[in-house]
Design a protein around this motif. Structure first.
Motif, PDB file in Angstrom:
ATOM      1  N   HIS A   9      57.889  60.478 -42.102  1.00  0.00           N
ATOM      2  CA  HIS A   9      58.779  61.398 -41.701  1.00  0.00           C
ATOM      3  C   HIS A   9      58.832  62.537 -42.171  1.00  0.00           C
ATOM      4  O   HIS A   9      57.848  62.788 -43.271  1.00  0.00           O
ATOM      5  N   CYS A  11      64.439  65.371 -39.180  1.00  0.00           N
ATOM      6  CA  CYS A  11      63.183  64.654 -39.583  1.00  0.00           C
ATOM      7  C   CYS A  11      62.187  65.696 -38.803  1.00  0.00           C
ATOM      8  O   CYS A  11      62.429  66.060 -37.565  1.00  0.00           O
ATOM      9  N   GLU A  71      58.715  65.265 -38.385  1.00  0.00           N
ATOM     10  CA  GLU A  71      57.519  64.446 -38.297  1.00  0.00           C
ATOM     11  C   GLU A  71      57.839  63.418 -37.277  1.00  0.00           C
ATOM     12  O   GLU A  71      58.774  62.575 -37.416  1.00  0.00           O
ATOM     13  N   LEU A  72      57.175  63.522 -35.956  1.00  0.00           N
ATOM     14  CA  LEU A  72      57.439  62.501 -34.991  1.00  0.00           C
ATOM     15  C   LEU A  72      57.234  61.074 -35.505  1.00  0.00           C
ATOM     16  O   LEU A  72      56.237  60.884 -36.065  1.00  0.00           O
ATOM     17  N   CYS A  73      58.349  60.180 -35.510  1.00  0.00           N
ATOM     18  CA  CYS A  73      58.344  58.894 -36.260  1.00  0.00           C
ATOM     19  C   CYS A  73      58.785  58.048 -35.249  1.00  0.00           C
ATOM     20  O   CYS A  73      58.921  56.607 -35.941  1.00  0.00           O
ATOM     21  N   HIS A 129      63.308  59.688 -33.220  1.00  0.00           N
ATOM     22  CA  HIS A 129      62.914  60.892 -34.069  1.00  0.00           C
ATOM     23  C   HIS A 129      63.976  62.064 -33.815  1.00  0.00           C
ATOM     24  O   HIS A 129      64.395  62.597 -34.853  1.00  0.00           O
ATOM     25  N   MET A 147      67.167  61.902 -35.716  1.00  0.00           N
ATOM     26  CA  MET A 147      66.944  61.685 -37.179  1.00  0.00           C
ATOM     27  C   MET A 147      67.552  62.798 -37.972  1.00  0.00           C
ATOM     28  O   MET A 147      66.814  63.709 -38.528  1.00  0.00           O
TER      29      MET A 147
HETATM   30 CU1  CUA Z   1      61.860  60.313 -38.989  1.00  0.00          CU
HETATM   31 CU2  CUA Z   1      60.919  61.904 -37.116  1.00  0.00          CU
END
Ligand code: CUA
Length: 359
Positions: free
Chosen positions: A192, A227, A229-231, A235, A238
Motif C-alpha cells: 500500500h 492509499c 499504491e494499487l492494492c 484500492h 482505501m
Molecule cells: Cu491500499 Cu491501494
C-alpha cells in the motif's frame, strides 16, 4: 586524380555557402527568440496553475518551493527543444521538386557540443543538490517527536497511538498542530502507500518491513488520507481522514480513544453509540446507509441487503464478511478483522444500530 578533386569543390560556390550560413544564423536567432518568449509564457502558466491541495504541514512548504523551482528549470528546456523541433520541421521541410536533393554537409562543432553537454550537466547537478538538501531537511529527526504506527491492509488504514505506555488503535488519524510526528508504516498483506496529500509526504507500506516519514502538521483542518499504491479491488476506497487539531482537542480525543463513553450515572460504561461506530470505522466509505447519510457503492447498500435480516446475520456479515457475499459483489473486499478491532460491546452496539435502522 588531382584534377577531379578541385572540380568537385567548384560545384558549391563560396557565394551560396555564405548565403546558407547567414540563413542558418538567422534561423538560430529566430528559434531562440521564439523559444525565449514561449518559455516565459510556459513558466508563467506553470506557476499560475494550482497543482496541489492546501498545505497542512511544514514539509509541504519546502516541497512546493522545490516543485516551483523544478518547473522554472524544466519548462524552458522543454519549450526550447519543442521550438527547435517544430521550427526545423516547418523551415526545412521538403518542397515539391526537392525529392532528390541532398542537404548541405554537416561538420561537428566542438564548442557547441561542449556547451550543450555542460549546461544540462550543471543544471542536473544543481537541481539534484537542491532536491537532496530539501529531502534531508524534511527527513531530519526532531526533538519531542510523537510516534504513530500506521498499518495498511486491504482496504483500510489503522493508526496506533501510544497512551500511557500502551498502544491504542484508531480508524481515524488525529494529530496535534505543531507536533513533529514520525509515522512508522507497515502492511498486513500487500503493498500500500500511505499518503496525506496535504502533508505532501508519502511512503510505501511494505509487508515485512517498516518504512517511515516525518511530518509536522501546521494547519488545523481535515485532510484526506489515501492509499497511493494499487492494492486490489478496493484500492480506491482505501481513504480515511486526517484531523489536524489543537493540542487540547488531541489530548481529549486520545483519552477517549477506544474507551466506552463515560456513563451518565456511575454505571459500568454506557453502550457505545452504533451510529458513531459506523462512521468512525469508515463503514460509510463503502456502504450506503440512509440513517448515517453515507453513499458508498463499493459494498452493498445496507438499507437493501439488511432489510428483514436478523441480528445474527448482521453480526456474521461484519465478523466474517465472506461467509455470505451479496450477489454482484466479490469476496475479499471487506476487511475481515472488524471483530478484532471492535470490542464485543462495540460490535453488538453496531449490530443493534444496523438492525434498527434497516428494518
Ligand atoms: Cu491500499 Cu491501494
Amino acid at each position: 586524380m588531382s584534377e577531379q578533386a578541385p572540380a568537385r569543390a567548384e560545384e558549391v560556390t563560396p557565394e551560396s555557402e555564405l548565403v546558407a550560413n547567414r540563413e542558418t544564423h538567422g534561423d538560430a536567432l529566430k528559434m531562440f527568440a521564439i523559444g525565449a518568449i514561449a518559455s516565459v509564457v510556459g513558466v508563467a502558466f506553470a506557476l499560475i496553475i494550482n497543482w496541489f491541495p492546501a498545505r497542512a504541514a511544514k514539509e509541504a512548504d519546502h516541497i512546493d518551493t522545490l516543485w516551483d523551482v523544478l518547473l522554472i528549470a524544466s519548462v524552458p528546456v522543454f519549450v526550447l527543444v519543442e521550438v527547435v523541433v517544430l521550427y526545423c520541421v516547418v523551415r526545412f521541410r521538403m518542397r515539391p521538386g526537392e525529392e532528390l536533393k541532398d542537404g548541405p554537409p554537416i561538420h561537428g562543432n566542438t564548442s557547441l557540443e561542449i556547451v550543450w553537454t555542460a549546461i544540462p550537466a550543471i543544471l542536473l547537478v544543481g537541481l539534484c543538490t537542491y532536491a537532496y538538501v530539501v529531502l534531508t531537511n524534511v527527513e531530519k529527526a526532531q526533538a519531542n517527536t510523537m510516534n504513530i504506527r500506521v498499518m495498511g491492509q486491504q482496504f483500510t488504514w489503522t493508526f496506533f497511538y501510544n497512551r500511557d505506555g500502551k498502544e491504542v488503535a484508531s480508524p481515524q488519524l488525529y494529530v496535534p498542530i505543531g507536533q513533529p510526528v514520525k509515522f512508522r508504516v507497515q502492511s498486513r498483506d500487500v503493498l500500500h502507500d500511505f499518503w496525506v496529500p496535504g502533508f505532501r509526504m508519502k511512503i510505501d507500506a511494505v509487508p515485512g518491513i517498516d518504512t517511515s516519514i516525518r511530518v509536522t502538521p501546521n494547519r488545523i483542518g481535515t485532510y484526506p488520507v489515501v492509499c497511493a499504491e494499487l492494492c486490489g479491488l478496493g484500492h480506491a476506497t482505501m481513504r480515511q481522514t486526517a484531523h489536524v487539531v489543537s493540542r487540547q482537542d488531541f489530548n481529549a480525543w486520545l483519552q477517549k480513544l477506544g474507551r466506552p463513553a463515560p456513563a451518565a450515572a456511575g454505571g459500568g460504561g454506557a453502550a457505545p453509540d452504533g451510529k458513531t461506530l459506523f462512521t468512525d470505522n469508515g463503514c460509510g466509505g463503502c456502504h450506503t446507509l440512509a440513517d448515517a447519510g453515507t453513499s458508498g457503492t463499493t459494498g452493498p447498500d445496507l438499507g437493501k441487503v439488511l432489510k428483514g435480516k436478523d441480528k445474527a446475520f448482521i453480526h456474521e456479515s461484519i465478523a466474517k464478511p465472506d461467509a455470505q457475499v451479496e450477489k454482484g459483489y466479490q469476496p475479499g473486499i471487506m476487511p475481515p478483522d472488524f471483530d478484532q478491532k471492535l470490542s464485543p460491546a462495540q460490535l453488538n452496539a453496531l449490530v443493534d444500530y444496523l438492525s434498527k435502522v434497516t428494518q
